[in-house]
Design an enzyme around this catalytic site. Structure first.
Site, short mmCIF file in Angstrom:
data_model
loop_
_atom_site.label_atom_id
_atom_site.label_comp_id
_atom_site.label_asym_id
_atom_site.label_seq_id
_atom_site.Cartn_x
_atom_site.Cartn_y
_atom_site.Cartn_z
N ASP A 165 4.82 -1.36 -7.14
CA ASP A 165 5.09 -0.48 -6.02
C ASP A 165 6.20 0.48 -6.43
O ASP A 165 7.12 0.10 -7.18
CB ASP A 165 5.51 -1.29 -4.79
CG ASP A 165 5.39 -0.49 -3.49
OD1 ASP A 165 4.41 -0.70 -2.77
OD2 ASP A 165 6.27 0.35 -3.23
N THR A 212 -3.85 6.56 2.25
CA THR A 212 -4.44 7.90 2.25
C THR A 212 -4.31 8.45 3.67
O THR A 212 -5.25 8.37 4.46
CB THR A 212 -5.93 7.86 1.81
OG1 THR A 212 -6.58 6.74 2.44
CG2 THR A 212 -6.06 7.73 0.32
N CYS A 231 -6.18 3.91 10.35
CA CYS A 231 -7.61 3.81 10.04
C CYS A 231 -8.46 4.62 11.01
O CYS A 231 -8.94 5.69 10.67
CB CYS A 231 -8.05 2.34 10.06
SG CYS A 231 -7.35 1.36 8.73
N ARG A 241 11.35 -2.51 -1.78
CA ARG A 241 10.21 -3.34 -1.38
C ARG A 241 9.92 -4.40 -2.44
O ARG A 241 9.63 -5.56 -2.12
CB ARG A 241 8.98 -2.48 -1.15
CG ARG A 241 9.05 -1.58 0.08
CD ARG A 241 7.80 -0.71 0.18
NE ARG A 241 6.59 -1.49 0.29
CZ ARG A 241 6.08 -1.94 1.44
NH1 ARG A 241 6.70 -1.69 2.58
NH2 ARG A 241 4.97 -2.65 1.45
#
Length: 429
Positions: A38, A88, A263, A43
């Protein structure tokens, strides 16, 4: 390739360790040697200490996993099978933002060797993997796809907050650049997916399958939202209508609501973008998006109208919004349409408090310009139950009476309290 991975002779990498990438990385790490990459070192440090930054997984989920977490792209050179699982999103103009995906592709391209595999999981429009990502892999590596390395696409199907439909229990679509790639990729994923593997005939088919899963839901929810606009004018409750209609065996049970998240509220824009590029202007999909994106301001305006009708002064009226995340029982605030409700109310000079037991006040401030109250301790002219967190579902009418003024308004976006609120003025979609 598959046997080498299972024998731990070579390593698999997962690039992007968010709500999609981390569960995949940990599941593979129960069978293979995994590199979890990552770009955010903070994180990575949390994951090294068995902490999921997305608050989806428990510390116990990290146990028994052969995984090395890193933010150093050089470490990816040790892997021969790469899984790319980065976000995305869309930009402020509702156009695809491929920067995270293309950036991750460049990173993987620099680490690519002959014989390697790259599988993309990020949601994209049909053709993106081969038209946008493969050229970058070839350019960065100096290798040729098909001859020197293989590519595939296997769309993610992880549902945040869902403890029943978890990664291994959801059928997985896989695809490859050729038959050999398809078989290897199917075998690799088949080693962790208990629900089974569906082999798509091409990468484009797999990409298209993913994009229409959420587009279909978006359009159906848009129909429900449009019905709620109509039924509101007829002064009948949408949920009562749907309950009655739902007694027919083939009635599809969708419900109105605020359509946010990363989504359903995003994926259709990838499809309409590609359609526009091909000279086709979508009507149903675009229409659904227009309806769903307008529901936040609509809810806020209904609150203002009803408060006015009850004789309340709008300028300075106190309104409480319960819930700030994009769905119940998660901490994820990405593309939350609660923000639209908040900002529309503020445009009427309403004083708005927001409460949420899961969301981060700091993240909300950075993303949307407002934070959370820690405690509900004053009286409100209106209360909007925007997100059905479990903590809120335990409440009853007496609680809402205790936090409201005389003749208030209770707004129940998802209609969950329509049988519980008997005395207070009540409205839902």
């Amino acid at each position: 390739m598959f046997q080498q991975l299972i024998n731990k002779e070579v390593k698999l990498s997962v690039v992007g360790l968010g709500y999609v990438g981390l569960p995949i990385a940990l599941e593979f790490a129960r069978k293979m040697k995994v590199i979890g990459f990552d770009i955010k070192p903070d994180r990575v440090e949390k994951m090294k200490n068995n902490i999921d930054p997305s608050d989806e997984l428990e510390a116990s989920d990290f146990e028994g996993c052969d995984i090395d977490f890193t933010s150093n792209p050089e470490d990816l050179k040790e892997a021969t099978f790469h899984v790319v699982a980065v976000p995305t999103p869309i930009n402020n103009h509702n156009l695809p933002d491929l920067n995270p995906l293309l950036g991750a592709t460049r990173t993987v391209g620099k680490a690519l060797k002959k014989g390697d595999y790259v599988v993309f999981e990020s949601t994209v429009y049909p053709g993106c993997t081969e038209d946008d990502c493969v050229p970058i892999l070839e350019q960065e590596s100096g290798l040729k796809m098909g001859e020197d390395f293989k590519v595939g696409y296997s769309p993610e199907r992880i549902n945040p907050g869902d403890k029943e439909h978890t990664l291994t229990k959801i059928l997985k679509i896989v695809s490859g650049c050729d038959q050999e790639a398809l078989e290897v990729i199917a075998a690799v994923y088949g080693s962790i997916i208990k629900a089974g593997i569906h082999k798509a005939s091409s990468i484009k088919v797999a990409e298209a399958a993913k994009i229409i899963e959420n587009t279909q839901r978006d359009v159906n929810i848009a129909l429900m939202n449009e019905l709620s606009l109509i039924f509101n004018r007829l002064n009948i409750n949408t949920y009562e209508v749907l309950e009655a209609a739902g007694t027919k065996w083939n009635f599809l049970k969708f419900f109105p609501g605020l359509v946010g998240g990363h989504c359903i509220g995003v994926d259709p824009y990838y499809l309409t973008y590609k359609a526009n590029e091909l000279g086709y202007h979508s009507k149903i999909i675009t229409g659904g998006r227009v309806i769903n994106d307008a529901m936040g301001p609509y809810v806020a305006k209904q609150v203002v109208k009803q408060l006015i009708s009850k004789g309340h002064k709008i300028n300075g009226a106190n309104v409480l919004i319960m819930g700030a995340t994009f769905k119940e029982n998660v901490s994820d605030i990405r593309n939350s349409k609660v923000a639209d409700v908040y900002h529309e109310l503020k445009s009427f000079s309403v004083d708005v408090d927001v409460h949420d037991p899961y969301a981060s006040s700091e993240e909300l401030m950075r993303e949307y310009g407002y934070g959370l109250i820690e405690k509900i301790d004053k009286k409100y002219e209106a209360v909007i139950l925007a997100v059905n967190h479990d903590e809120y579902m335990k409440l009853d009418e007496s609680y809402f009476k205790s936090i409201t003024v005389e003749n208030p308004l209770v707004v129940d976006v998802k209609g969950s309290f329509r049988d519980k609120i008997k005395e207070l003025p009540y409205w839902s979609l």
